[in-house]
Design a protein around this motif. Structure first.
Motif, PDB file in Angstrom:
ATOM      1  N   GLY A  55       6.559   2.876  -0.672  1.00 49.14           N
ATOM      2  CA  GLY A  55       6.752   4.196  -1.268  1.00 49.14           C
ATOM      3  C   GLY A  55       6.016   4.241  -2.598  1.00 49.14           C
ATOM      4  N   CYS A  56       6.326   5.281  -3.343  1.00 48.26           N
ATOM      5  CA  CYS A  56       5.633   5.559  -4.601  1.00 48.26           C
ATOM      6  C   CYS A  56       5.833   4.449  -5.633  1.00 48.26           C
ATOM      7  N   PHE A  57       4.741   4.144  -6.352  1.00 46.04           N
ATOM      8  CA  PHE A  57       4.810   3.199  -7.466  1.00 46.04           C
ATOM      9  C   PHE A  57       4.941   3.943  -8.806  1.00 46.04           C
ATOM     10  N   SER A  58       5.120   5.250  -8.761  1.00 48.28           N
ATOM     11  CA  SER A  58       5.158   6.117  -9.963  1.00 48.28           C
ATOM     12  C   SER A  58       3.861   6.055 -10.767  1.00 48.28           C
ATOM     13  N   GLN A  59       2.767   5.956 -10.039  1.00 50.52           N
ATOM     14  CA  GLN A  59       1.422   6.014 -10.647  1.00 50.52           C
ATOM     15  C   GLN A  59       0.638   7.135  -9.954  1.00 50.52           C
ATOM     16  N   CYS A  60       1.346   8.103  -9.446  1.00 54.47           N
ATOM     17  CA  CYS A  60       0.748   9.151  -8.611  1.00 54.47           C
ATOM     18  C   CYS A  60      -0.421   9.838  -9.307  1.00 54.47           C
ATOM     19  N   GLY A  61      -1.438  10.118  -8.532  1.00 58.86           N
ATOM     20  CA  GLY A  61      -2.633  10.760  -9.058  1.00 58.86           C
ATOM     21  C   GLY A  61      -3.734   9.757  -9.352  1.00 58.86           C
ATOM     22  N   PRO A  71      -5.635   6.259  -4.100  1.00 55.77           N
ATOM     23  CA  PRO A  71      -4.595   5.470  -3.456  1.00 55.77           C
ATOM     24  C   PRO A  71      -4.391   4.111  -4.152  1.00 55.77           C
ATOM     25  N   MET A  72      -3.104   3.746  -4.272  1.00 58.03           N
ATOM     26  CA  MET A  72      -2.728   2.527  -4.971  1.00 58.03           C
ATOM     27  C   MET A  72      -2.478   1.391  -3.991  1.00 58.03           C
ATOM     28  N   VAL A  73      -2.967   0.221  -4.377  1.00 55.85           N
ATOM     29  CA  VAL A  73      -2.740  -1.011  -3.613  1.00 55.85           C
ATOM     30  C   VAL A  73      -2.329  -2.078  -4.632  1.00 55.85           C
ATOM     31  N   ILE A 105       0.858  -1.186   0.000  1.00 60.02           N
ATOM     32  CA  ILE A 105       0.000   0.000   0.000  1.00 60.02           C
ATOM     33  C   ILE A 105       0.888   1.227   0.000  1.00 60.02           C
ATOM     34  N   CYS A 106       0.640   2.135  -0.939  1.00 65.23           N
ATOM     35  CA  CYS A 106       1.467   3.340  -1.071  1.00 65.23           C
ATOM     36  C   CYS A 106       1.144   4.294   0.085  1.00 65.23           C
ATOM     37  N   THR A 107       2.055   4.372   1.032  1.00 65.61           N
ATOM     38  CA  THR A 107       1.819   5.209   2.222  1.00 65.61           C
ATOM     39  C   THR A 107       2.758   6.406   2.300  1.00 65.61           C
ATOM     40  N   THR A 108       3.817   6.413   1.473  1.00 63.93           N
ATOM     41  CA  THR A 108       4.789   7.502   1.644  1.00 63.93           C
ATOM     42  C   THR A 108       5.083   8.225   0.334  1.00 63.93           C
ATOM     43  N   GLY A 109       4.293   8.001  -0.701  1.00 63.09           N
ATOM     44  CA  GLY A 109       4.499   8.710  -1.959  1.00 63.09           C
ATOM     45  C   GLY A 109       4.001  10.147  -1.865  1.00 63.09           C
ATOM     46  N   ASP A 110       4.132  10.860  -2.972  1.00 67.82           N
ATOM     47  CA  ASP A 110       3.743  12.273  -3.021  1.00 67.82           C
ATOM     48  C   ASP A 110       2.243  12.472  -3.002  1.00 67.82           C
ATOM     49  N   CYS A 111       1.499  11.497  -3.406  1.00 68.40           N
ATOM     50  CA  CYS A 111       0.097  11.698  -3.734  1.00 68.40           C
ATOM     51  C   CYS A 111      -0.858  10.795  -2.939  1.00 68.40           C
ATOM     52  N   CYS A 112      -0.648   9.497  -3.016  1.00 72.76           N
ATOM     53  CA  CYS A 112      -1.611   8.552  -2.430  1.00 72.76           C
ATOM     54  C   CYS A 112      -1.989   8.866  -0.983  1.00 72.76           C
ATOM     55  N   PRO A 113      -1.017   9.184  -0.118  1.00 68.63           N
ATOM     56  CA  PRO A 113      -1.403   9.444   1.276  1.00 68.63           C
ATOM     57  C   PRO A 113      -2.274  10.691   1.437  1.00 68.63           C
TER      58      PRO A 113
END
Ligand code: FES
Length: 124
Positions: free
Chosen positions: A49-55, A58-60, A10-18
């Motif tokens: 961290g980020c999966f580079s799918q920001c925006g 939230p990504m899982v 689970i993306c918890t520390t990227g720029d966007c998802c959290p």
């Protein structure tokens, strides 16, 4: 075969998802529900961290099936848990589909008042 029957990131520390959802709470929720079912040792949930799918979050992401979910809401988690993690049937309505590789969406960044801070596709 891996160490776990399923492995959830689970993306918890990227720029966007959290900022699109309470992703730390997603981790806690899934871990709690898995523990209640006695599955915590078989199905692992990790922060990522980020999966580079920001925006698109939230990504899982769930392995070993390599199923990516986008726009996941807290209320979707129990369905992912029951259908996919327990019964092995990915939740098609939440499946994220995009070209392979990074797919950051700068317009969606703007919507949530964030700016990209880096990542693999950053230039200059
Ligand atoms: S912040 Fe989640 S994919 Fe980039």
């Amino acid at each position: 075969m891996g160490q776990y029957r399923r492995h959830v990131f689970i993306c918890t520390t990227g720029d966007c998802c959290p900022f699109q959802g309470e992703t730390e709470a997603y981790v806690a929720h899934l871990r709690k529900r898995l523990a209640e079912r006695g599955l915590a040792k078989e199905i692992r949930v990790n922060r990522s961290g980020c999966f580079s799918q920001c925006g698109h979050g939230p990504m899982v992401v769930v392995y070993p099936e390599d199923v990516w979910y986008g726009g996941v809401r807290m209320e979707d988690l129990d369905e992912i848990l029951l259908e996919h993690l327990v019964n092995g049937r990915p939740v098609e309505r939440l499946r994220y589909k995009a070209p392979r590789g990074p797919n950051k969406d700068p317009l969606r960044y703007e919507k949530i008042g964030r700016k990209p801070t880096g990542g693999p596709e950053k230039k200059g």
